[in-house]
Design a protein around this motif. Structure first.
Motif, short mmCIF file in Angstrom:
data_model
loop_
_atom_site.label_atom_id
_atom_site.label_comp_id
_atom_site.label_asym_id
_atom_site.label_seq_id
_atom_site.Cartn_x
_atom_site.Cartn_y
_atom_site.Cartn_z
N TYR A 47 0.84 -1.19 0.00
CA TYR A 47 0.00 0.00 0.00
C TYR A 47 0.88 1.24 0.00
O TYR A 47 1.95 1.26 0.63
N ASN A 49 2.87 4.51 0.82
CA ASN A 49 3.26 5.05 2.13
C ASN A 49 2.70 6.45 2.28
O ASN A 49 3.33 7.44 1.93
N PRO A 52 4.33 8.85 6.37
CA PRO A 52 5.77 8.74 6.63
C PRO A 52 6.13 8.98 8.09
O PRO A 52 7.20 8.55 8.55
N THR A 210 -5.16 7.31 3.68
CA THR A 210 -4.40 6.56 4.67
C THR A 210 -5.27 5.44 5.21
O THR A 210 -6.44 5.66 5.55
N ALA A 235 0.89 -4.77 7.38
CA ALA A 235 1.85 -3.74 6.96
C ALA A 235 1.98 -3.66 5.45
O ALA A 235 2.44 -2.65 4.92
N GLN A 236 1.59 -4.72 4.74
CA GLN A 236 1.56 -4.66 3.28
C GLN A 236 0.27 -4.03 2.76
O GLN A 236 0.26 -3.37 1.72
N ASN A 239 -1.30 1.34 6.23
CA ASN A 239 -0.26 2.22 6.77
C ASN A 239 -0.05 2.10 8.27
O ASN A 239 1.01 2.45 8.78
N GLY A 278 7.00 4.34 8.35
CA GLY A 278 5.85 4.42 7.46
C GLY A 278 4.81 3.36 7.68
O GLY A 278 3.74 3.41 7.07
N ARG A 279 5.09 2.39 8.55
CA ARG A 279 4.15 1.30 8.85
C ARG A 279 4.11 1.17 10.38
O ARG A 279 5.08 0.70 10.99
N TRP A 280 3.00 1.59 10.99
CA TRP A 280 2.99 1.91 12.42
C TRP A 280 2.13 0.98 13.26
O TRP A 280 0.97 0.73 12.93
#
Length: 432
Positions: A47, A49, A52, A210, A235-236, A239, A278-280
């Motif tokens: 997906y 980003n 960030p 997002t 995470a793929q 976000n 970028g992946r929280w």
């Protein structure tokens, strides 16, 4: 929402591992497997980003739930963000949570805003937020129904995504309360397939939305191997992702709110290796400003969320913030730790009973160090500079990000007389 005092994930956690079975028994099994998107596979490039740094903003859920949600509440809190300067400090995404729609879709299968709650419609809400320089977030569910039993997006992903884009939506929080599991399909496969469909539908709109994924929260007690795998594919697909139990709601007791904050901190702190810039990991809302929370507990949540690079999403009545709560939410130096462009979640580097110390590397070479006293008695906490990941030096420059005091310290970093439930947050660098 027949029990507004109990959070949505909290309700499902009473039988979390039985969610799939219950859904399959009570709801139509219309979900179909998508072999091309089976768990472990990836979208072409993941997906986009669109976050960030960790998202910041406000969501109505924890404070207002369904019963208190309406257009005025949303826009009044948005105006408060602007008026009190929090929007300028980064709190810009205003999200409308569950119960914003009617119980039935419209004649063309479209979602219909509840005109009693939102008399001007959701497109109007989006336009008003954008006029204020804010972003518009909205809630849905990838299953047949939302947690509040409103229409889910299953079978309507593309249609709903296009509708959201037409309203100017910038952020989608997609829950997973009522995900049916087809015969021969695992619970994980069902969740993955539906979240992948939602992810593709959002991308197809060409609008940068997002995407907040709630899938991991439904696997918190399925064993770490499964839970962590769900986080990895989340995470793929999006976000950020909700990792576990909902934070306490406004009606909860003070003790329950603190227990919830501490519990969400402790599970999220152990997921640091699964996050990346970028992946929280998302341990849920900030309760800073909620009734019954003393200053030390509010400051602890803010400091711990910052060192964990967690989304900073307030869920309280921003029009009633005390000066103390506003100062905690608006502390620029603490926000800077959370929003540091390096985008690394702090790791636990030391634990001692109820106490924990976390260290987070920052882009300029500094370290943010949080010393948390989770116990019920005052303690002095310390660690060596080397264990915090700092380079060797004879002394270090240290700044307390809450008090604003600066000074020098020897290679042993000390926080003296830390009160119960309090957190000391330092920014440290080698002295030259």
């Amino acid at each position: 929402m027949s029990h507004p005092s109990v959070s949505r994930i909290g309700r499902t956690l009473t039988g979390l591992t039985a969610v799939a079975a219950c859904s399959a028994a009570l709801l139509p099994t219309t979900a179909t497997a998508d072999p091309a998107r089976a768990p472990g596979t990836q979208l072409a490039s993941g997906y986009p980003n669109l976050a960030p740094t960790p998202p910041m903003g406000w969501n109505n859920w924890s404070y207002y739930q369904c019963g208190g949600l309406n257009e005025k509440v949303v826009l009044d809190n948005a105006r408060a963000l602007v008026r009190n300067g929090l929007a300028h400090k980064g709190y810009r995404t205003v999200t409308v949570d569950d119960c914003w729609m009617t119980k039935q879709r419209g004649p063309q299968g479209e979602l219909v805003p509840d005109r009693t709650k939102f008399p001007h419609g959701m497109g109007y809400v989006g336009r008003e937020l954008h006029k204020m320089g804010l972003k518009f977030g909205i809630y849905e569910d990838v299953g047949t129904l939302t947690c509040g039993k409103y229409p889910g997006s299953l079978g309507h992903f593309a249609q709903d995504a296009r509708l959201f884009a037409s309203w100017g939506v910038d952020y989608l929080k997609a829950d997973g309360c009522n995900v049916p599991v087809a015969k021969g399909q695992s619970k994980e496969q069902a969740f993955h397939d539906l979240y992948a469909q939602q992810s593709r539908a959002l991308r197809a709109t060409k609008r940068p939305i997002t995407f907040s994924v709630s899938a991991p929260a439904y696997f918190q007690f399925s064993g770490d191997a499964v839970w962590h795998r769900v986080i990895k594919w989340s995470a793929q697909l999006g976000n950020l992702w909700r990792g576990g139990a909902d934070i306490a709601v406004q009606q909860s007791t003070s003790a329950a709110k603190w227990k919830s904050i501490e519990g969400n901190f402790r599970y999220n702190a152990n997921l640091a290796d699964l996050q990346r810039p970028g992946r929280w990991n998302d341990p849920d809302f900030l309760l800073v400003g909620d009734p019954g929370l003393p200053r030390n507990e509010m400051q602890s949540q803010m400091s711990l969320w910052a060192v964990m690079a967690a989304p900073l999403i307030s869920s309280t009545d921003l029009g009633k913030l005390s000066p103390q709560a506003q100062a905690i939410l608006g502390n620029r130096e603490v926000i800077a730790v959370d929003q540091d462009p390096l985008g690394v979640q702090g790791h636990i580097v030391q634990q001692d009973g109820d106490a924990a110390v976390l260290s987070k590397p920052l882009r300029n070479g500094d370290r943010a160090i949080a010393l948390f006293n989770g116990g019920n008695t005052t303690r002095t906490l310390s660690l060596t500079a080397s264990s915090a990941g700092l380079p060797a030096a004879s002394s270090y420059r240290l700044r307390d990000l809450v008090t604003g005091r600066s000074g020098r310290t020897a290679p042993t970093i000390v926080a003296r007389d830390v009160p119960p439930h309090a957190t000391v947050l330092y920014r440290v660098r080698a002295a030259r």
